[in-house]
Design an enzyme around this catalytic site. Structure first.
Site, PDB file in Angstrom:
ATOM      1  CG  HIS A 191      -2.619  -5.728  -3.765  1.00 43.18           C
ATOM      2  ND1 HIS A 191      -2.857  -6.174  -2.502  1.00 43.18           N
ATOM      3  CD2 HIS A 191      -3.553  -4.796  -4.029  1.00 43.18           C
ATOM      4  CE1 HIS A 191      -3.909  -5.549  -2.002  1.00 43.18           C
ATOM      5  NE2 HIS A 191      -4.347  -4.707  -2.920  1.00 43.18           N
ATOM      6  CB  THR A 192       0.695  -5.700   0.628  1.00 37.85           C
ATOM      7  OG1 THR A 192      -0.603  -5.135   0.847  1.00 37.85           O
ATOM      8  CG2 THR A 192       1.704  -4.616   0.311  1.00 37.85           C
ATOM      9  CE1 TYR A 233       0.726  -0.428  -3.822  1.00 32.49           C
ATOM     10  CE2 TYR A 233       0.166   1.874  -4.058  1.00 32.49           C
ATOM     11  CZ  TYR A 233       0.691   0.715  -4.568  1.00 32.49           C
ATOM     12  OH  TYR A 233       1.179   0.695  -5.835  1.00 32.49           O
ATOM     13  CG  HIS A 234      -3.464  -3.871   2.376  1.00 29.92           C
ATOM     14  ND1 HIS A 234      -4.736  -3.758   2.888  1.00 29.92           N
ATOM     15  CD2 HIS A 234      -3.581  -4.580   1.242  1.00 29.92           C
ATOM     16  CE1 HIS A 234      -5.571  -4.393   2.095  1.00 29.92           C
ATOM     17  NE2 HIS A 234      -4.897  -4.885   1.081  1.00 29.92           N
ATOM     18  N   PRO A 235      -1.091  -0.571   4.643  1.00 30.95           N
ATOM     19  CG  PRO A 235      -1.869   0.801   6.340  1.00 30.95           C
ATOM     20  CD  PRO A 235      -2.303  -0.270   5.385  1.00 30.95           C
TER      21      PRO A 235
END
Length: 158
Positions: A108-109, A65-67
Protein backbone atom coordinates in the site's frame (compact mmCIF):
# COMPACT_ATOMS: atom_id res chain seq x y z
CA UNK A 1 -10.77 19.70 -13.42
CA UNK A 2 -11.87 16.05 -13.35
CA UNK A 3 -9.42 13.27 -14.08
CA UNK A 4 -11.11 10.22 -15.58
CA UNK A 5 -8.80 7.21 -15.31
CA UNK A 6 -10.99 5.28 -17.76
CA UNK A 7 -11.52 2.28 -15.50
CA UNK A 8 -13.30 -0.62 -17.25
CA UNK A 9 -13.35 1.11 -20.63
CA UNK A 10 -11.24 -1.65 -22.19
CA UNK A 11 -13.33 -4.75 -22.83
CA UNK A 12 -10.37 -6.99 -21.96
CA UNK A 13 -10.34 -5.51 -18.44
CA UNK A 14 -14.05 -6.24 -18.00
CA UNK A 15 -13.62 -9.83 -19.23
CA UNK A 16 -10.72 -10.29 -16.80
CA UNK A 17 -12.90 -9.07 -13.92
CA UNK A 18 -15.73 -11.44 -14.89
CA UNK A 19 -13.29 -14.35 -15.04
CA UNK A 20 -11.92 -13.35 -11.63
CA UNK A 21 -15.39 -13.26 -10.08
CA UNK A 22 -16.24 -16.66 -11.55
CA UNK A 23 -12.99 -18.12 -10.20
CA UNK A 24 -13.60 -16.62 -6.75
CA UNK A 25 -17.08 -18.14 -6.68
CA UNK A 26 -15.61 -21.54 -7.62
CA UNK A 27 -13.00 -21.32 -4.88
CA UNK A 28 -15.51 -20.30 -2.20
CA UNK A 29 -17.66 -23.29 -3.18
CA UNK A 30 -14.89 -25.82 -2.46
CA UNK A 31 -15.01 -28.14 0.55
CA UNK A 32 -11.77 -26.63 1.85
CA UNK A 33 -13.29 -23.14 2.14
CA UNK A 34 -16.85 -24.15 3.07
CA UNK A 35 -16.23 -23.87 6.84
CA UNK A 36 -15.14 -20.26 6.38
CA UNK A 37 -17.82 -18.98 4.04
CA UNK A 38 -21.44 -18.08 4.36
CA UNK A 39 -24.16 -16.85 2.07
CA UNK A 40 -23.53 -13.76 -0.06
CA UNK A 41 -23.85 -10.49 1.81
CA UNK A 42 -25.92 -7.47 0.83
CA UNK A 43 -25.79 -5.58 -1.44
CA UNK A 44 -24.83 -8.62 -3.56
CA UNK A 45 -27.91 -9.55 -5.58
CA UNK A 46 -26.63 -12.83 -7.02
CA UNK A 47 -25.53 -12.14 -10.60
CA UNK A 48 -24.83 -15.32 -12.59
CA UNK A 49 -24.76 -14.55 -16.32
CA UNK A 50 -21.86 -12.70 -17.93
CA UNK A 51 -24.14 -9.72 -18.54
CA UNK A 52 -25.21 -9.65 -14.88
CA UNK A 53 -21.63 -9.98 -13.69
CA UNK A 54 -20.56 -7.10 -15.96
CA UNK A 55 -23.38 -4.99 -14.51
CA UNK A 56 -22.30 -5.89 -10.97
CA UNK A 57 -18.67 -5.04 -11.73
CA UNK A 58 -19.59 -1.67 -13.25
CA UNK A 59 -21.88 -0.84 -10.31
CA UNK A 60 -19.60 -1.93 -7.47
CA UNK A 61 -15.94 -1.80 -8.56
CA UNK A 62 -13.57 0.65 -6.99
CA UNK A 63 -9.85 1.09 -6.71
CA UNK A 64 -7.94 0.96 -3.45
CA UNK A 65 -4.67 2.26 -4.85
CA UNK A 66 -3.68 5.86 -4.56
CA UNK A 67 -2.54 7.21 -7.90
CA UNK A 68 1.21 7.35 -8.32
CA UNK A 69 3.33 8.82 -11.07
CA UNK A 70 0.90 11.68 -11.70
CA UNK A 71 3.25 14.41 -10.47
CA UNK A 72 6.75 13.81 -11.81
CA UNK A 73 9.62 14.87 -9.58
CA UNK A 74 12.95 15.89 -11.04
CA UNK A 75 15.55 18.57 -11.59
CA UNK A 76 14.56 19.25 -15.22
CA UNK A 77 12.05 21.90 -16.32
CA UNK A 78 9.59 19.24 -17.56
CA UNK A 79 9.04 17.83 -14.07
CA UNK A 80 6.05 19.03 -12.04
CA UNK A 81 7.94 19.26 -8.75
CA UNK A 82 11.60 19.74 -7.94
CA UNK A 83 13.57 17.36 -5.68
CA UNK A 84 12.40 19.38 -2.64
CA UNK A 85 8.78 18.75 -3.67
CA UNK A 86 8.13 22.40 -4.67
CA UNK A 87 5.61 22.77 -7.49
CA UNK A 88 7.25 24.55 -10.39
CA UNK A 89 5.71 27.93 -11.21
CA UNK A 90 3.63 28.19 -8.03
CA UNK A 91 5.17 29.72 -4.92
CA UNK A 92 4.64 28.19 -1.47
CA UNK A 93 3.09 24.97 -2.78
CA UNK A 94 4.60 21.52 -2.33
CA UNK A 95 3.33 18.05 -3.21
CA UNK A 96 4.09 15.54 -0.49
CA UNK A 97 2.07 12.45 -1.31
CA UNK A 98 2.23 9.26 -3.38
CA UNK A 99 1.72 11.12 -6.65
CA UNK A 100 5.48 11.89 -6.75
CA UNK A 101 6.33 8.17 -6.64
CA UNK A 102 7.35 7.12 -10.17
CA UNK A 103 5.81 3.63 -9.94
CA UNK A 104 3.45 1.89 -7.55
CA UNK A 105 5.15 -0.20 -4.90
CA UNK A 106 4.14 -3.79 -4.11
CA UNK A 107 2.33 -2.80 -0.94
CA UNK A 108 0.00 0.00 0.00
CA UNK A 109 1.24 3.50 -0.80
CA UNK A 110 0.03 5.02 2.47
CA UNK A 111 3.32 4.62 4.34
CA UNK A 112 5.32 6.24 1.56
CA UNK A 113 2.89 9.15 1.25
CA UNK A 114 2.87 9.63 5.00
CA UNK A 115 6.67 9.55 4.97
CA UNK A 116 6.75 12.45 2.52
CA UNK A 117 4.27 14.52 4.54
CA UNK A 118 6.20 13.98 7.76
CA UNK A 119 9.44 14.82 5.99
CA UNK A 120 7.97 18.09 4.75
CA UNK A 121 6.64 18.89 8.21
CA UNK A 122 10.12 18.31 9.66
CA UNK A 123 11.71 20.47 6.95
CA UNK A 124 13.30 17.61 5.01
CA UNK A 125 12.23 17.36 1.40
CA UNK A 126 12.44 14.73 -1.24
CA UNK A 127 12.18 10.97 -1.20
CA UNK A 128 12.34 9.34 2.20
CA UNK A 129 12.36 12.78 3.80
CA UNK A 130 10.36 11.86 6.88
CA UNK A 131 11.95 8.57 7.87
CA UNK A 132 15.63 9.20 7.46
CA UNK A 133 18.08 11.41 9.27
CA UNK A 134 19.56 13.02 6.14
CA UNK A 135 23.10 14.41 6.18
CA UNK A 136 25.27 15.72 3.36
CA UNK A 137 28.53 13.86 3.04
CA UNK A 138 30.89 14.36 0.13
CA UNK A 139 28.17 15.83 -2.11
CA UNK A 140 25.70 13.00 -1.53
CA UNK A 141 22.81 12.56 0.87
CA UNK A 142 23.31 9.83 3.45
CA UNK A 143 21.02 8.54 6.16
CA UNK A 144 21.40 7.44 9.72
CA UNK A 145 19.81 4.08 8.91
CA UNK A 146 21.09 0.70 9.86
CA UNK A 147 21.60 -1.94 7.14
CA UNK A 148 18.33 -3.63 6.23
CA UNK A 149 16.09 -0.64 7.00
CA UNK A 150 13.88 0.54 4.14
CA UNK A 151 15.00 3.52 2.10
CA UNK A 152 13.37 5.14 -0.92
CA UNK A 153 15.70 4.98 -3.93
CA UNK A 154 14.09 6.56 -6.95
CA UNK A 155 11.64 3.95 -8.16
CA UNK A 156 11.64 1.30 -5.47
CA UNK A 157 11.87 0.73 -1.76
CA UNK A 158 14.96 -1.25 -0.84
Amino acid sequence: MVIDPGYLTAEADVRRQVAGLRRAKELFATAALAPFTGPPMAPYWGPETDEELVRWIRERSETLYHPVGTCRMGADEESVVDPSLRVRGISALRVADASVMPVINRGHTHAHGHDRREGRRAGRGGPGGGRANHRRRGGRVTTGRRPGEGMWHGSHLT
